[in-house]
Design a protein around this motif. Structure first.
Motif, PDB file in Angstrom:
ATOM      1  N   PRO A 235      47.724 -45.279 -17.110  1.00 26.06           N
ATOM      2  CA  PRO A 235      48.039 -46.373 -16.171  1.00 26.06           C
ATOM      3  C   PRO A 235      47.815 -45.888 -14.732  1.00 26.06           C
ATOM      4  O   PRO A 235      48.151 -44.757 -14.388  1.00 26.06           O
ATOM      5  CB  PRO A 235      49.523 -46.647 -16.421  1.00 26.06           C
ATOM      6  N   ARG A 236      47.216 -46.727 -13.931  1.00 28.49           N
ATOM      7  CA  ARG A 236      46.904 -46.358 -12.549  1.00 28.49           C
ATOM      8  C   ARG A 236      48.137 -46.518 -11.669  1.00 28.49           C
ATOM      9  O   ARG A 236      49.032 -47.297 -11.962  1.00 28.49           O
ATOM     10  CB  ARG A 236      45.753 -47.221 -12.016  1.00 28.49           C
ATOM     11  N   TRP A 237      48.154 -45.806 -10.576  1.00 23.96           N
ATOM     12  CA  TRP A 237      49.223 -45.946  -9.596  1.00 23.96           C
ATOM     13  C   TRP A 237      49.033 -47.252  -8.853  1.00 23.96           C
ATOM     14  O   TRP A 237      47.908 -47.619  -8.512  1.00 23.96           O
ATOM     15  CB  TRP A 237      49.198 -44.760  -8.638  1.00 23.96           C
ATOM     16  N   SER A 238      50.105 -47.951  -8.599  1.00 24.49           N
ATOM     17  CA  SER A 238      49.995 -49.218  -7.861  1.00 24.49           C
ATOM     18  C   SER A 238      49.917 -48.976  -6.364  1.00 24.49           C
ATOM     19  O   SER A 238      49.335 -49.782  -5.630  1.00 24.49           O
ATOM     20  CB  SER A 238      51.166 -50.144  -8.195  1.00 24.49           C
ATOM     21  N   SER A 239      50.501 -47.855  -5.909  1.00 19.98           N
ATOM     22  CA  SER A 239      50.394 -47.520  -4.489  1.00 19.98           C
ATOM     23  C   SER A 239      50.520 -46.020  -4.310  1.00 19.98           C
ATOM     24  O   SER A 239      51.115 -45.327  -5.143  1.00 19.98           O
ATOM     25  CB  SER A 239      51.463 -48.243  -3.670  1.00 19.98           C
ATOM     26  N   VAL A 240      49.949 -45.533  -3.224  1.00 23.09           N
ATOM     27  CA  VAL A 240      50.062 -44.119  -2.870  1.00 23.09           C
ATOM     28  C   VAL A 240      50.063 -44.013  -1.352  1.00 23.09           C
ATOM     29  O   VAL A 240      49.372 -44.784  -0.675  1.00 23.09           O
ATOM     30  CB  VAL A 240      48.925 -43.276  -3.495  1.00 23.09           C
ATOM     31  N   THR A 241      50.869 -43.125  -0.831  1.00 23.20           N
ATOM     32  CA  THR A 241      50.850 -42.833   0.599  1.00 23.20           C
ATOM     33  C   THR A 241      50.594 -41.346   0.772  1.00 23.20           C
ATOM     34  O   THR A 241      51.009 -40.523  -0.048  1.00 23.20           O
ATOM     35  CB  THR A 241      52.172 -43.225   1.293  1.00 23.20           C
ATOM     36  N   PHE A 242      49.894 -41.026   1.841  1.00 29.50           N
ATOM     37  CA  PHE A 242      49.543 -39.643   2.143  1.00 29.50           C
ATOM     38  C   PHE A 242      50.251 -39.199   3.413  1.00 29.50           C
ATOM     39  O   PHE A 242      50.407 -39.980   4.355  1.00 29.50           O
ATOM     40  CB  PHE A 242      48.033 -39.496   2.349  1.00 29.50           C
ATOM     41  N   SER A 243      50.653 -37.944   3.444  1.00 24.34           N
ATOM     42  CA  SER A 243      51.192 -37.325   4.650  1.00 24.34           C
ATOM     43  C   SER A 243      50.712 -35.872   4.677  1.00 24.34           C
ATOM     44  O   SER A 243      50.047 -35.422   3.735  1.00 24.34           O
ATOM     45  CB  SER A 243      52.722 -37.405   4.666  1.00 24.34           C
ATOM     46  N   GLU A 244      51.044 -35.168   5.738  1.00 25.32           N
ATOM     47  CA  GLU A 244      50.639 -33.762   5.899  1.00 25.32           C
ATOM     48  C   GLU A 244      49.121 -33.607   5.709  1.00 25.32           C
ATOM     49  O   GLU A 244      48.649 -32.624   5.129  1.00 25.32           O
ATOM     50  CB  GLU A 244      51.435 -32.857   4.962  1.00 25.32           C
ATOM     51  N   GLN A 245      48.371 -34.576   6.189  1.00 25.02           N
ATOM     52  CA  GLN A 245      46.933 -34.665   5.950  1.00 25.02           C
ATOM     53  C   GLN A 245      46.133 -33.687   6.809  1.00 25.02           C
ATOM     54  O   GLN A 245      46.370 -33.562   8.001  1.00 25.02           O
ATOM     55  CB  GLN A 245      46.460 -36.090   6.240  1.00 25.02           C
ATOM     56  N   GLN A 246      45.183 -33.031   6.152  1.00 23.10           N
ATOM     57  CA  GLN A 246      44.241 -32.128   6.821  1.00 23.10           C
ATOM     58  C   GLN A 246      42.834 -32.459   6.333  1.00 23.10           C
ATOM     59  O   GLN A 246      42.635 -32.712   5.139  1.00 23.10           O
ATOM     60  CB  GLN A 246      44.545 -30.666   6.468  1.00 23.10           C
ATOM     61  N   ILE A 247      41.884 -32.454   7.250  1.00 23.93           N
ATOM     62  CA  ILE A 247      40.477 -32.638   6.890  1.00 23.93           C
ATOM     63  C   ILE A 247      39.687 -31.482   7.483  1.00 23.93           C
ATOM     64  O   ILE A 247      39.803 -31.187   8.672  1.00 23.93           O
ATOM     65  CB  ILE A 247      39.905 -33.969   7.420  1.00 23.93           C
ATOM     66  N   MET A 248      38.886 -30.844   6.651  1.00 21.23           N
ATOM     67  CA  MET A 248      38.015 -29.756   7.091  1.00 21.23           C
ATOM     68  C   MET A 248      36.576 -30.114   6.746  1.00 21.23           C
ATOM     69  O   MET A 248      36.313 -30.689   5.682  1.00 21.23           O
ATOM     70  CB  MET A 248      38.384 -28.438   6.394  1.00 21.23           C
TER      71      MET A 248
END
Length: 121
Positions: free
Chosen positions: A53-66
Motif C-alpha cells: 500500500p502506498r503512503w497517502s502523504s509524506v513530508t520531508f525535513s532536514e533536507q540536503q541536496i548535493m
C-alpha cells in the motif's frame, strides 16, 4: 533539475504507484530498506512496491541536496509518512539520481534508516 523538482520527484516515489516506480527507478538501482530482503535491485523494488500500500502523504525535513558532478544529484532527508489505517513511519533517507537525457532522471540508489522511537517523558 531545480530543488523544487527534486523534492517533487522524491515525493512521487513515496506516494506514486508501481507505474511511477517503473518510470523513475533505474534497472541498475540498488536499495536498502528496513524490511527483508533488505537489499534490493531496481526490478525487485518495483515488484515490492506493486504489492505494498502506498503512503497517502509524506513530508520531508532536514533536507540536503548535493550535486557532485553534472547529471548526478544526491539527497538526504528525514521523511515522515502516513497512510490511512496504519501507524506513521519516520526514516532518514538518501537517494541518488542520474540524468539520462535532458529532463529525464532515474534513481540509482535509495536507502532508508528508520528513526529511533522516542517516548514522551
Amino acid at each position: 533539475m531545480d530543488d523544487n523538482r527534486v523534492w517533487n520527484f522524491e515525493e512521487s516515489l513515496w506516494t506514486g504507484d508501481a507505474d511511477q516506480y517503473h518510470a523513475l527507478i533505474d534497472d541498475e538501482c540498488v536499495m536498502v530498506l528496513p524490511e527483508q530482503p533488505f537489499v534490493l535491485t531496481g526490478a525487485q523494488a518495483i515488484e515490492a512496491v506493486s504489492k505494498t500500500p502506498r503512503w497517502s502523504s509524506v513530508t520531508f525535513s532536514e533536507q540536503q541536496i548535493m550535486r557532485p558532478q553534472e547529471g548526478l544529484i544526491a539527497i538526504a532527508y528525514k521523511a515522515e509518512a502516513q497512510r490511512e489505517g496504519a501507524d506513521g513511519y519516520v526514516a532518514y533517507c538518501t537517494t541518488t539520481m542520474r540524468r539520462l537525457e535532458h529532463e529525464e532522471w532515474r534513481v540509482v540508489q535509495h536507502q532508508q534508516t528508520p528513526a529511533p522511537i522516542t517516548s514522551a517523558a
